[in-house]
Design a protein around this motif. Structure first.
Motif, PDB file in Angstrom:
ATOM      1  N   LEU A  73       0.830  -1.206   0.000  1.00 41.92           N
ATOM      2  CA  LEU A  73       0.000   0.000   0.000  1.00 41.92           C
ATOM      3  C   LEU A  73       0.866   1.258   0.000  1.00 41.92           C
ATOM      4  N   ALA A  74       2.030   1.178   0.643  1.00 51.97           N
ATOM      5  CA  ALA A  74       2.925   2.334   0.742  1.00 51.97           C
ATOM      6  C   ALA A  74       3.881   2.432  -0.433  1.00 51.97           C
ATOM      7  N   GLY A  75       3.850   1.449  -1.333  1.00 48.39           N
ATOM      8  CA  GLY A  75       4.752   1.470  -2.478  1.00 48.39           C
ATOM      9  C   GLY A  75       6.159   1.025  -2.135  1.00 48.39           C
ATOM     10  N   LEU A  76       6.293   0.281  -1.025  1.00 48.31           N
ATOM     11  CA  LEU A  76       7.599  -0.217  -0.610  1.00 48.31           C
ATOM     12  C   LEU A  76       7.792  -1.658  -1.061  1.00 48.31           C
ATOM     13  N   GLU A  77       9.012  -2.137  -0.941  1.00 46.16           N
ATOM     14  CA  GLU A  77       9.322  -3.515  -1.320  1.00 46.16           C
ATOM     15  C   GLU A  77       8.560  -4.496  -0.420  1.00 46.16           C
ATOM     16  N   VAL A  78       7.914  -5.483  -1.033  1.00 47.62           N
ATOM     17  CA  VAL A  78       7.248  -6.533  -0.269  1.00 47.62           C
ATOM     18  C   VAL A  78       8.312  -7.532   0.179  1.00 47.62           C
ATOM     19  N   PRO A  79       8.393  -7.830   1.476  1.00 47.24           N
ATOM     20  CA  PRO A  79       9.414  -8.775   1.958  1.00 47.24           C
ATOM     21  C   PRO A  79       9.302 -10.115   1.235  1.00 47.24           C
ATOM     22  N   SER A  80      10.450 -10.686   0.884  1.00 49.38           N
ATOM     23  CA  SER A  80      10.453 -11.965   0.156  1.00 49.38           C
ATOM     24  C   SER A  80      10.236 -13.152   1.083  1.00 49.38           C
ATOM     25  N   ALA A  81      10.482 -12.954   2.376  1.00 49.37           N
ATOM     26  CA  ALA A  81      10.297 -14.030   3.355  1.00 49.37           C
ATOM     27  C   ALA A  81       9.558 -13.476   4.566  1.00 49.37           C
ATOM     28  N   HIS A  82       8.851 -14.365   5.260  1.00 49.33           N
ATOM     29  CA  HIS A  82       8.093 -13.932   6.429  1.00 49.33           C
ATOM     30  C   HIS A  82       8.987 -13.782   7.647  1.00 49.33           C
ATOM     31  N   HIS A  83       8.851 -12.627   8.300  1.00 48.83           N
ATOM     32  CA  HIS A  83       9.521 -12.391   9.570  1.00 48.83           C
ATOM     33  C   HIS A  83       8.481 -11.802  10.519  1.00 48.83           C
ATOM     34  N   GLU A  84       8.325 -12.410  11.673  1.00 50.24           N
ATOM     35  CA  GLU A  84       7.345 -11.940  12.647  1.00 50.24           C
ATOM     36  C   GLU A  84       7.649 -10.504  13.057  1.00 50.24           C
ATOM     37  N   THR A  85       6.635  -9.638  12.977  1.00 48.40           N
ATOM     38  CA  THR A  85       6.795  -8.254  13.406  1.00 48.40           C
ATOM     39  C   THR A  85       6.908  -8.211  14.918  1.00 48.40           C
ATOM     40  N   THR A  86       7.978  -7.565  15.409  1.00 51.18           N
ATOM     41  CA  THR A  86       8.174  -7.446  16.851  1.00 51.18           C
ATOM     42  C   THR A  86       7.631  -6.099  17.305  1.00 51.18           C
ATOM     43  N   GLY A  87       6.738  -6.109  18.261  1.00 47.74           N
ATOM     44  CA  GLY A  87       6.154  -4.864  18.733  1.00 47.74           C
ATOM     45  C   GLY A  87       5.172  -4.287  17.729  1.00 47.74           C
ATOM     46  N   ILE A  88       5.080  -2.973  17.710  1.00 48.83           N
ATOM     47  CA  ILE A  88       4.152  -2.271  16.824  1.00 48.83           C
ATOM     48  C   ILE A  88       4.931  -1.547  15.738  1.00 48.83           C
ATOM     49  N   GLN A  89       4.492  -1.705  14.505  1.00 46.16           N
ATOM     50  CA  GLN A  89       5.106  -1.014  13.372  1.00 46.16           C
ATOM     51  C   GLN A  89       4.069  -0.092  12.743  1.00 46.16           C
ATOM     52  N   THR A  90       4.400   1.187  12.558  1.00 51.67           N
ATOM     53  CA  THR A  90       3.454   2.138  11.967  1.00 51.67           C
ATOM     54  C   THR A  90       3.972   2.636  10.628  1.00 51.67           C
ATOM     55  N   THR A  91       3.064   2.814   9.696  1.00 51.45           N
ATOM     56  CA  THR A  91       3.393   3.293   8.355  1.00 51.45           C
ATOM     57  C   THR A  91       2.354   4.313   7.925  1.00 51.45           C
ATOM     58  N   THR A  92       2.800   5.431   7.369  1.00 51.11           N
ATOM     59  CA  THR A  92       1.892   6.474   6.898  1.00 51.11           C
ATOM     60  C   THR A  92       1.769   6.402   5.377  1.00 51.11           C
ATOM     61  N   VAL A  93       0.541   6.378   4.898  1.00 52.45           N
ATOM     62  CA  VAL A  93       0.272   6.310   3.462  1.00 52.45           C
ATOM     63  C   VAL A  93      -0.680   7.451   3.090  1.00 52.45           C
ATOM     64  N   TYR A  94      -0.310   8.224   2.083  1.00 49.85           N
ATOM     65  CA  TYR A  94      -1.172   9.298   1.573  1.00 49.85           C
ATOM     66  C   TYR A  94      -1.863   8.837   0.300  1.00 49.85           C
ATOM     67  N   TRP A  95      -3.119   9.261   0.157  1.00 51.31           N
ATOM     68  CA  TRP A  95      -3.904   8.842  -1.009  1.00 51.31           C
ATOM     69  C   TRP A  95      -4.867   9.973  -1.425  1.00 51.31           C
ATOM     70  N   PRO A  96      -4.613  10.636  -2.559  1.00 47.80           N
ATOM     71  CA  PRO A  96      -5.529  11.673  -3.045  1.00 47.80           C
ATOM     72  C   PRO A  96      -6.822  11.043  -3.568  1.00 47.80           C
ATOM     73  N   ALA A  97      -7.926  11.749  -3.410  1.00 50.44           N
ATOM     74  CA  ALA A  97      -9.222  11.261  -3.895  1.00 50.44           C
ATOM     75  C   ALA A  97     -10.134  12.450  -4.156  1.00 50.44           C
ATOM     76  N   LYS A  98     -11.191  12.198  -4.915  1.00 46.87           N
ATOM     77  CA  LYS A  98     -12.156  13.251  -5.253  1.00 46.87           C
ATOM     78  C   LYS A  98     -13.551  12.802  -4.837  1.00 46.87           C
ATOM     79  N   LEU A  99     -14.219  13.640  -4.041  1.00 42.74           N
ATOM     80  CA  LEU A  99     -15.570  13.329  -3.596  1.00 42.74           C
ATOM     81  C   LEU A  99     -16.534  13.398  -4.771  1.00 42.74           C
ATOM     82  N   ARG A 100     -17.386  12.396  -4.881  1.00 40.23           N
ATOM     83  CA  ARG A 100     -18.306  12.329  -6.013  1.00 40.23           C
ATOM     84  C   ARG A 100     -19.330  13.466  -5.991  1.00 40.23           C
TER      85      ARG A 100
END
Length: 260
Positions: A73-100
């Protein structure tokens, strides 16, 4: 509650000449920009747009692809292997949109909170922290893990306890491996009828790359995530309008599920 796709926002606006100007603010040389906690897209004065900010908790069993989905969703590289997330990880994603209805442009700012299942079980304060002031929850299951789909009802009930009014959306990850799926379309249809929640499908692999063969093509990557971010934005914005008394809430039986 499931809002009909395209009823709140202009669909495929990112493909329009007008929309491309706004989406250029989240791209740099066709690569997605990464925004820090205090950063935001810079628009020319003539294109001024309000920002709507939302906190979204990402929930799901270990290994279903929560971190991979947020990265995509953020346009970053998708990890090739699974690694358990330790603790909390936050990511900010911006998305422009137009109200109908009004034709007004908005910049949606999503703060995604992702936490490893082991940390949730080990520390009692993690789940309340993820839910605190949250506006919505994404519930993930993997098309290649039947148990993650079977766990959805208990997971939804457990995670939303005391926060039933949050926007709830279900996402099936690893749809790129659909030929090996353990979850059928009939299963999804029955789940949607029972829970009346939108169910989206998402691939868990990297998208096209630029000519250098290494850098992800940011503009092409928008196509892979637009259906998820638009549906999320529509539900969150609609919820705000209902809470403010500006639009009526959907009546039972009037909900529409999203076939994306």
């Amino acid at each position: 509650m499931a809002v009909s796709p395209g009823s709140v926002l202009v669909p495929d606006w990112h493909r329009s000449p007008e929309g491309k100007v706004y989406f250029a603010t989240i791209l740099r040389k066709n690569k997605r920009k990464f925004f820090g906690l205090m950063e935001r897209p810079v628009l020319p004065p003539r294109m001024a747009a309000d920002t709507a900010s939302y906190k979204v908790f990402v929930s799901g069993k270990s290994g279903v692809g929560k971190t991979a989905m947020v990265a995509k969703l953020a346009g970053l590289e998708v990890p090739s292997a699974h690694h358990e997330t330790t603790g909390i990880q936050t990511t900010t994603v911006y998305w422009p949109a137009k109200l109908r209805d009004s034709g007004r442009a908005l910049i949606f700012r999503f703060h995604f909170w992702d936490c490893g299942e082991a940390a949730l079980k080990k520390f009692d304060h993690i789940l309340p922290a993820c839910k605190e002031k949250a506006d919505g929850i994404l519930f993930l299951f993997s098309f290649t893990d039947r148990s993650s789909f079977n766990d959805l009802p208990s997971q939804i009930s457990r995670v939303t306890e005391g926060a039933e009014d949050l926007v709830k959306i279900v996402i099936g990850s690893k749809f790129d491996q659909f030929m090996h799926t353990d979850v059928t379309e009939r299963d999804l249809a029955e789940f949607q009828r029972a829970w009346r929640l939108p169910v989206l499908r998402m691939k868990s692999v990297n998208g096209p790359r630029l000519a250098d063969g290494q850098t992800l093509d940011g503009r092409a990557g928008l196509e892979h995530v637009a259906h998820v971010l638009n549906v999320l934005a529509e539900h969150l914005w609609y919820q705000d309008q209902v809470a403010a008394g500006l639009v009526p809430a959907l009546q039972p039986g009037a909900e529409e599920t999203s076939p994306c």
